[in-house]
Design a protein around this motif. Structure first.
Motif, PDB file in Angstrom:
ATOM      1  N   GLN A  30      29.672  47.583  39.808  1.00  0.00           N
ATOM      2  CA  GLN A  30      29.026  46.271  39.878  1.00  0.00           C
ATOM      3  C   GLN A  30      29.582  45.448  41.045  1.00  0.00           C
ATOM      4  N   LYS A  31      30.881  45.550  41.277  1.00  0.00           N
ATOM      5  CA  LYS A  31      31.499  44.819  42.391  1.00  0.00           C
ATOM      6  C   LYS A  31      30.940  45.310  43.723  1.00  0.00           C
ATOM      7  N   ALA A  32      30.809  46.624  43.862  1.00  0.00           N
ATOM      8  CA  ALA A  32      30.255  47.187  45.095  1.00  0.00           C
ATOM      9  C   ALA A  32      28.798  46.746  45.264  1.00  0.00           C
ATOM     10  N   GLU A  33      28.050  46.742  44.164  1.00  0.00           N
ATOM     11  CA  GLU A  33      26.665  46.308  44.222  1.00  0.00           C
ATOM     12  C   GLU A  33      26.577  44.827  44.612  1.00  0.00           C
ATOM     13  N   ALA A  34      27.459  43.993  44.061  1.00  0.00           N
ATOM     14  CA  ALA A  34      27.474  42.562  44.385  1.00  0.00           C
ATOM     15  C   ALA A  34      27.744  42.357  45.875  1.00  0.00           C
ATOM     16  N   ARG A  36      27.067  44.513  48.299  1.00  0.00           N
ATOM     17  CA  ARG A  36      25.864  44.954  49.018  1.00  0.00           C
ATOM     18  C   ARG A  36      24.772  43.891  48.962  1.00  0.00           C
ATOM     19  N   LEU A  37      24.583  43.311  47.778  1.00  0.00           N
ATOM     20  CA  LEU A  37      23.562  42.281  47.625  1.00  0.00           C
ATOM     21  C   LEU A  37      23.888  41.055  48.474  1.00  0.00           C
ATOM     22  N   PHE A  38      25.163  40.680  48.515  1.00  0.00           N
ATOM     23  CA  PHE A  38      25.576  39.523  49.311  1.00  0.00           C
ATOM     24  C   PHE A  38      25.351  39.794  50.796  1.00  0.00           C
ATOM     25  N   GLU A  39      25.726  40.984  51.216  1.00  0.00           N
ATOM     26  CA  GLU A  39      25.509  41.358  52.621  1.00  0.00           C
ATOM     27  C   GLU A  39      24.021  41.417  52.945  1.00  0.00           C
ATOM     28  N   GLY A  40      23.200  41.694  51.944  1.00  0.00           N
ATOM     29  CA  GLY A  40      21.760  41.769  52.125  1.00  0.00           C
ATOM     30  C   GLY A  40      21.056  40.421  52.046  1.00  0.00           C
ATOM     31  N   GLY A  41      21.818  39.359  51.812  1.00  0.00           N
ATOM     32  CA  GLY A  41      21.227  38.031  51.825  1.00  0.00           C
ATOM     33  C   GLY A  41      21.225  37.276  50.512  1.00  0.00           C
ATOM     34  N   SER A  42      21.690  37.891  49.425  1.00  0.00           N
ATOM     35  CA  SER A  42      21.758  37.162  48.157  1.00  0.00           C
ATOM     36  C   SER A  42      22.831  36.077  48.249  1.00  0.00           C
ATOM     37  N   THR A  43      22.611  34.988  47.544  1.00  0.00           N
ATOM     38  CA  THR A  43      23.589  33.899  47.551  1.00  0.00           C
ATOM     39  C   THR A  43      24.629  34.116  46.447  1.00  0.00           C
ATOM     40  N   ARG A  44      25.722  33.398  46.566  1.00  0.00           N
ATOM     41  CA  ARG A  44      26.750  33.467  45.517  1.00  0.00           C
ATOM     42  C   ARG A  44      26.171  33.014  44.187  1.00  0.00           C
ATOM     43  N   ARG A  45      25.361  31.978  44.216  1.00  0.00           N
ATOM     44  CA  ARG A  45      24.754  31.470  42.978  1.00  0.00           C
ATOM     45  C   ARG A  45      23.879  32.537  42.316  1.00  0.00           C
ATOM     46  N   GLU A  46      23.105  33.251  43.116  1.00  0.00           N
ATOM     47  CA  GLU A  46      22.274  34.326  42.559  1.00  0.00           C
ATOM     48  C   GLU A  46      23.142  35.406  41.925  1.00  0.00           C
ATOM     49  N   LEU A  47      24.245  35.734  42.573  1.00  0.00           N
ATOM     50  CA  LEU A  47      25.148  36.749  42.023  1.00  0.00           C
ATOM     51  C   LEU A  47      25.803  36.257  40.735  1.00  0.00           C
ATOM     52  N   MET A  48      26.169  34.980  40.700  1.00  0.00           N
ATOM     53  CA  MET A  48      26.746  34.400  39.482  1.00  0.00           C
ATOM     54  C   MET A  48      25.796  34.549  38.312  1.00  0.00           C
ATOM     55  N   GLU A  49      24.541  34.219  38.537  1.00  0.00           N
ATOM     56  CA  GLU A  49      23.546  34.291  37.473  1.00  0.00           C
ATOM     57  C   GLU A  49      23.231  35.732  37.086  1.00  0.00           C
ATOM     58  N   LEU A  50      23.173  36.608  38.069  1.00  0.00           N
ATOM     59  CA  LEU A  50      22.875  38.008  37.814  1.00  0.00           C
ATOM     60  C   LEU A  50      23.941  38.669  36.939  1.00  0.00           C
ATOM     61  N   TYR A  51      25.213  38.411  37.249  1.00  0.00           N
ATOM     62  CA  TYR A  51      26.316  39.068  36.545  1.00  0.00           C
ATOM     63  C   TYR A  51      26.931  38.218  35.437  1.00  0.00           C
ATOM     64  N   GLY A  52      26.533  36.951  35.337  1.00  0.00           N
ATOM     65  CA  GLY A  52      27.062  36.097  34.276  1.00  0.00           C
ATOM     66  C   GLY A  52      28.537  35.778  34.438  1.00  0.00           C
ATOM     67  N   VAL A  53      28.965  35.563  35.683  1.00  0.00           N
ATOM     68  CA  VAL A  53      30.362  35.237  35.948  1.00  0.00           C
ATOM     69  C   VAL A  53      30.434  33.939  36.752  1.00  0.00           C
ATOM     70  N   SER A  54      31.643  33.429  36.906  1.00  0.00           N
ATOM     71  CA  SER A  54      31.832  32.165  37.623  1.00  0.00           C
ATOM     72  C   SER A  54      31.791  32.378  39.137  1.00  0.00           C
ATOM     73  N   GLU A  55      31.650  31.254  39.841  1.00  0.00           N
ATOM     74  CA  GLU A  55      31.654  31.312  41.301  1.00  0.00           C
ATOM     75  C   GLU A  55      32.987  31.828  41.824  1.00  0.00           C
ATOM     76  N   SER A  56      34.083  31.434  41.177  1.00  0.00           N
ATOM     77  CA  SER A  56      35.394  31.899  41.645  1.00  0.00           C
ATOM     78  C   SER A  56      35.522  33.418  41.497  1.00  0.00           C
TER      79      SER A  56
END
Length: 67
Positions: A30-34, A36-56
């Protein structure tokens, strides 16, 4: 009723009040996927919501596990 009274009553009744909630942990996959998604243009907020974790948590994953 005071907090200490409630705590003491629960302890006498056998409740273990030392148990802490476990934080959601992401697998290495999941960390590797996150990353890849960030490098592909996803925002931190989108990743937070996708994985259900905090911004930190997202920031730490992106910073500590950078390729």
């Amino acid at each position: 009723m005071r907090r200490n009274t409630v705590r003491d009553t629960l302890r006498r009744a056998g409740f273990d009040l030392t148990v802490k909630a476990k934080r959601a942990a992401l697998s290495e996959e999941q960390k590797a996927e996150a990353r890849r998604l960030f490098e592909g243009g996803s925002t931190r907020r989108e990743l937070m919501e996708l994985y259900g974790v905090s911004e930190s948590t997202i920031r730490r994953i992106l910073r500590t596990h950078a390729p």
